[in-house]
Design a protein around this motif. Structure first.
Motif, short mmCIF file in Angstrom:
data_model
loop_
_atom_site.label_atom_id
_atom_site.label_comp_id
_atom_site.label_asym_id
_atom_site.label_seq_id
_atom_site.Cartn_x
_atom_site.Cartn_y
_atom_site.Cartn_z
N THR A 99 -37.13 9.49 -21.01
CA THR A 99 -35.96 9.09 -20.23
C THR A 99 -35.64 7.62 -20.48
N TYR A 100 -36.67 6.78 -20.50
CA TYR A 100 -36.49 5.36 -20.76
C TYR A 100 -35.87 5.13 -22.14
N GLU A 101 -36.40 5.79 -23.16
CA GLU A 101 -35.91 5.61 -24.53
C GLU A 101 -34.46 6.07 -24.67
N VAL A 102 -34.14 7.24 -24.13
CA VAL A 102 -32.78 7.76 -24.24
C VAL A 102 -31.81 6.81 -23.54
N LYS A 103 -32.16 6.37 -22.35
CA LYS A 103 -31.28 5.47 -21.61
C LYS A 103 -31.13 4.13 -22.32
N LYS A 104 -32.23 3.62 -22.86
CA LYS A 104 -32.20 2.33 -23.57
C LYS A 104 -31.28 2.42 -24.80
N LEU A 105 -31.34 3.54 -25.51
CA LEU A 105 -30.62 3.66 -26.77
C LEU A 105 -29.19 4.16 -26.63
N THR A 106 -28.90 4.91 -25.56
CA THR A 106 -27.56 5.48 -25.42
C THR A 106 -26.79 4.91 -24.24
N GLY A 107 -27.52 4.33 -23.29
CA GLY A 107 -26.88 3.85 -22.08
C GLY A 107 -26.77 4.92 -21.00
N TYR A 108 -27.27 6.11 -21.31
CA TYR A 108 -27.19 7.24 -20.38
C TYR A 108 -28.56 7.87 -20.19
N PRO A 109 -28.84 8.37 -19.00
CA PRO A 109 -30.05 9.18 -18.83
C PRO A 109 -29.90 10.48 -19.64
N PRO A 110 -30.99 11.14 -19.96
CA PRO A 110 -30.91 12.33 -20.82
C PRO A 110 -29.89 13.38 -20.38
N ASN A 111 -29.87 13.73 -19.10
CA ASN A 111 -28.92 14.77 -18.67
C ASN A 111 -27.47 14.35 -18.89
N SER A 112 -27.15 13.10 -18.62
CA SER A 112 -25.80 12.61 -18.86
C SER A 112 -25.47 12.58 -20.34
N PHE A 113 -26.45 12.19 -21.15
CA PHE A 113 -26.24 12.19 -22.60
C PHE A 113 -25.94 13.60 -23.09
N ILE A 114 -26.66 14.58 -22.59
CA ILE A 114 -26.45 15.98 -22.98
C ILE A 114 -25.05 16.44 -22.54
N ILE A 115 -24.64 16.08 -21.34
CA ILE A 115 -23.30 16.44 -20.88
C ILE A 115 -22.25 15.79 -21.78
N ASN A 116 -22.47 14.54 -22.18
CA ASN A 116 -21.54 13.87 -23.09
C ASN A 116 -21.42 14.63 -24.42
N LEU A 117 -22.55 15.14 -24.92
CA LEU A 117 -22.52 15.93 -26.16
C LEU A 117 -21.71 17.20 -25.96
N LYS A 118 -21.86 17.83 -24.81
CA LYS A 118 -21.10 19.04 -24.50
C LYS A 118 -19.60 18.74 -24.43
N ILE A 119 -19.26 17.62 -23.81
CA ILE A 119 -17.85 17.23 -23.70
C ILE A 119 -17.27 16.91 -25.08
N GLU A 120 -18.05 16.24 -25.93
CA GLU A 120 -17.60 15.95 -27.30
C GLU A 120 -17.28 17.24 -28.05
N LYS A 121 -18.17 18.22 -27.91
CA LYS A 121 -17.96 19.53 -28.56
C LYS A 121 -16.72 20.20 -27.97
N ALA A 122 -16.55 20.12 -26.66
CA ALA A 122 -15.38 20.71 -26.02
C ALA A 122 -14.09 20.08 -26.55
N ILE A 123 -14.10 18.77 -26.72
CA ILE A 123 -12.92 18.07 -27.25
C ILE A 123 -12.60 18.57 -28.66
N GLU A 124 -13.63 18.71 -29.48
CA GLU A 124 -13.42 19.26 -30.84
C GLU A 124 -12.76 20.62 -30.77
N MET A 125 -13.28 21.47 -29.90
CA MET A 125 -12.76 22.83 -29.78
C MET A 125 -11.33 22.84 -29.22
N ILE A 126 -11.06 21.96 -28.25
CA ILE A 126 -9.70 21.86 -27.70
C ILE A 126 -8.73 21.44 -28.79
N LYS A 127 -9.12 20.46 -29.59
CA LYS A 127 -8.25 19.95 -30.66
C LYS A 127 -7.99 21.00 -31.73
#
Length: 166
Positions: A99-127
């Motif tokens: 959790t520390y490493e993910v937050k340090k490197l991405t600025g987000y806790p792991p669950n939020s980072f995963i949600i961001n990846l899901k949203i990125e994929k959703a944007i690709e699919m919407i486009k």
């Protein structure tokens, strides 16, 4: 100190302070042989700076690989309910360290980072304009269209439907 390319920041720059103190002393006193001493101090400063930057570049490479691998693992199966402990184990870490490493490197806790990846994929699919919102929601691992719409709106600032027609 930084370089513009990869924005390498020299942490703990206090380590280099001693060289500037020595330079100030030599230049102020100008004792016999001070020019040689100044040259030596500057040479030693550059050697230590080079070593520090080389180690930092290696660290950045390791950090980039960590985030790339995490992104790859998660995006291979966005439908999966990711358990942070399981991901941490996969990366050879405990939950706290992971959790520390993910937050340090991405600025987000792991669950939020995963949600961001899901949203990125959703944007690709919407486009791509080939999928319904319910197809996108389920393909990106959301439990319902309502959950997807609420999360998307919260993160992006507009609903998926409005985003689709931008």
């Amino acid at each position: 100190m930084m370089t513009s390319e990869n924005v390498i920041v020299i942490e703990k720059a206090k380590v280099f302070k001693k060289y500037f103190v020595e330079l100030e002393k030599e230049l102020s006193n100008q004792d016999k042989g001070f020019k040689t001493m100044v040259g030596n101090i500057i040479e030693n400063l550059f050697i230590e700076l080079h070593r520090h930057l080389s180690l930092r570049e290696q660290q950045i490479s390791i950090e980039d690989n960590f985030i790339e691998k995490l992104t790859q693992v998660v995006t291979q199966d966005l439908n999966k309910k990711w358990i942070i402990e399981d991901l941490a184990t996969e990366f050879g870490m405990g939950k706290t360290k992971f959790t520390y490493e993910v937050k340090k490197l991405t600025g987000y806790p792991p669950n939020s980072f995963i949600i961001n990846l899901k949203i990125e994929k959703a944007i690709e699919m919407i486009k791509s304009d080939n999928f319904s919102l319910s197809d996108i929601a389920f393909a990106c691992g959301f439990s319902s269209v309502q959950h997807f719409s609420a999360t998307f709106s919260q993160r992006i600032g507009t609903s998926p439907g409005n985003y689709q027609y931008k």
